[in-house]
Design a protein around this motif. Structure first.
Motif, mmCIF file in Angstrom:
data_model
loop_
_atom_site.group_PDB
_atom_site.id
_atom_site.type_symbol
_atom_site.label_atom_id
_atom_site.label_comp_id
_atom_site.label_asym_id
_atom_site.label_seq_id
_atom_site.Cartn_x
_atom_site.Cartn_y
_atom_site.Cartn_z
ATOM 1 N N UNK A 121 0.835 -1.213 0.000
ATOM 2 C CA UNK A 121 0.000 0.000 0.000
ATOM 3 C C UNK A 121 0.867 1.260 0.000
ATOM 4 N N UNK A 122 1.860 1.304 0.903
ATOM 5 C CA UNK A 122 2.721 2.494 1.015
ATOM 6 C C UNK A 122 3.490 2.730 -0.287
ATOM 7 N N UNK A 180 -6.220 -11.681 0.651
ATOM 8 C CA UNK A 180 -7.327 -11.163 1.458
ATOM 9 C C UNK A 180 -6.988 -9.779 1.990
ATOM 10 N N UNK A 181 -5.764 -9.631 2.507
ATOM 11 C CA UNK A 181 -5.335 -8.348 3.069
ATOM 12 C C UNK A 181 -5.349 -7.238 2.028
ATOM 13 N N UNK A 182 -5.061 -7.602 0.762
ATOM 14 C CA UNK A 182 -5.007 -6.605 -0.307
ATOM 15 C C UNK A 182 -6.301 -6.530 -1.113
ATOM 16 N N UNK A 228 -7.324 -0.391 15.530
ATOM 17 C CA UNK A 228 -7.946 0.132 14.315
ATOM 18 C C UNK A 228 -7.784 -0.827 13.157
ATOM 19 N N UNK A 229 -6.598 -1.435 13.039
ATOM 20 C CA UNK A 229 -6.361 -2.401 11.970
ATOM 21 C C UNK A 229 -7.230 -3.629 12.175
ATOM 22 N N UNK A 230 -7.319 -4.091 13.428
ATOM 23 C CA UNK A 230 -8.139 -5.266 13.734
ATOM 24 C C UNK A 230 -9.600 -5.018 13.378
ATOM 25 N N UNK A 231 -10.096 -3.826 13.682
ATOM 26 C CA UNK A 231 -11.488 -3.480 13.368
ATOM 27 C C UNK A 231 -11.712 -3.460 11.863
ATOM 28 N N UNK A 252 -12.580 -5.293 5.376
ATOM 29 C CA UNK A 252 -11.961 -4.284 4.517
ATOM 30 C C UNK A 252 -10.494 -4.616 4.276
ATOM 31 N N UNK A 253 -9.985 -4.243 3.116
ATOM 32 C CA UNK A 253 -8.587 -4.513 2.794
ATOM 33 C C UNK A 253 -7.685 -3.403 3.335
ATOM 34 N N UNK A 254 -6.397 -3.678 3.292
ATOM 35 C CA UNK A 254 -5.397 -2.695 3.721
ATOM 36 C C UNK A 254 -5.468 -1.427 2.870
ATOM 37 N N UNK A 255 -5.925 -1.585 1.637
ATOM 38 C CA UNK A 255 -6.018 -0.428 0.746
ATOM 39 C C UNK A 255 -7.066 0.568 1.237
ATOM 40 N N UNK A 256 -7.918 0.148 2.173
ATOM 41 C CA UNK A 256 -8.971 1.015 2.703
ATOM 42 C C UNK A 256 -8.624 1.615 4.066
#
Length: 254
Positions: free
Chosen positions: A27-28, A51-53, A220-223, A229-233
């Motif tokens: 993402x970064x 899944x994360x992405x 926040x990441x866990x929520x 939601x993906x990391x992109x969000x």
């Protein structure tokens, strides 16, 4: 791929947030370098990085490898050879293109057996694909399997991820030792994740290796994850996202 292309392998014990950090790095990098070609490679059999992405994977590298192996087992030697020669083209069918990055899943771990040449060939194909990109982020399997399988024998950056546990620290020490014997890398650093006690985090050490990021536990990441939601969000101020950014800065990647 340019001469200063970067290949980043992320390794560590299972359950320490390795996949999440890999995804945050993708993402970064994609946010920072919209004009660069970025490839995310998932070397975890659980295909957690997809899944994360937020990527939908329909074909993995192992699916292609298995089709070759099955042909050999069925006595279809000629068909197997044809499949092998076509493998480099079929790999592109496994590549998932998104607006910001490309994605490739390796699939389940290799089984032991007599198919070493097939497996080695397909690893070379991964290398050929990687040569088309400026940045490659590889989410390795938990433990040392990723290193032992030498999915990428030469990387520019090796990122060791642990939590504040003794076991996590032991695993990254082992990964460092195995890596020194089996792969080539230019830079190495430690990310300590899910910190709830800074004093415990300070006890995590690998001789000669710098800690490039200390990341507090991130509700926040866990929520975000629970909501599907993906990391992109993730919001820009997310703790884990900023931790990945700090690690990339300390490795001079951004």
């Amino acid at each position: 791929m340019s001469e200063d292309a970067k290949i980043i392998t992320v390794a560590g014990k299972g359950g320490v947030g390795k996949t999440s950090i890999s995804a945050c790095m993708v993402r970064v990098l994609s946010d920072r370098y919209p004009d660069k070609k970025i490839l995310a490679i998932d070397a975890d059999p659980a295909v957690g990085l997809s899944v994360a992405l937020g990527v939908d994977v329909k074909l993995t590298l192992d699916n292609i490898r298995t089709s070759v192996v099955d042909s050999v087992e069925n006595g279809e030697t000629r068909e197997a050879l044809e499949l092998l020669s076509e493998a480099r083209f079929r790999i592109f069918d496994a590549l998932v293109e998104t607006p910001k990055f490309a994605f490739l899943a390796i699939g389940r771990p290799e089984s032991s057996g007599c198919y070493c040449k097939v497996n080695s060939y397909l690893k070379e194909v991964i290398g050929m694909i990687a040569n088309n990109f400026d940045y490659v982020v590889i989410d390795g399997e938990a433990g040392i399997e990723q290193i032992q399988r030498r999915v990428m024998e030469k990387v520019t950056h090796l990122v060791l991820v642990t939590d504040q546990s003794k076991k996590g620290g032991q695993v990254i020490n082992t990964i460092k030792k195995v890596s020194d014997d089996l792969i080539e890398y230019e830079r190495i650093g430690i990310v300590i994740n899910r910190i709830t006690n800074p004093e415990l985090a300070d006890l995590i050490k690998v001789p000669g290796v710098e800690v490039i990021a200390k990341i507090p536990s991130d509700p926040g990441f866990a929520a975000n994850d629970i909501k599907g939601k993906s990391v992109m969000e993730l919001p820009e101020n997310d703790v884990l996202l900023n931790g990945a950014k700090e690690a990339l800065k300390n490795l001079n990647l951004i």
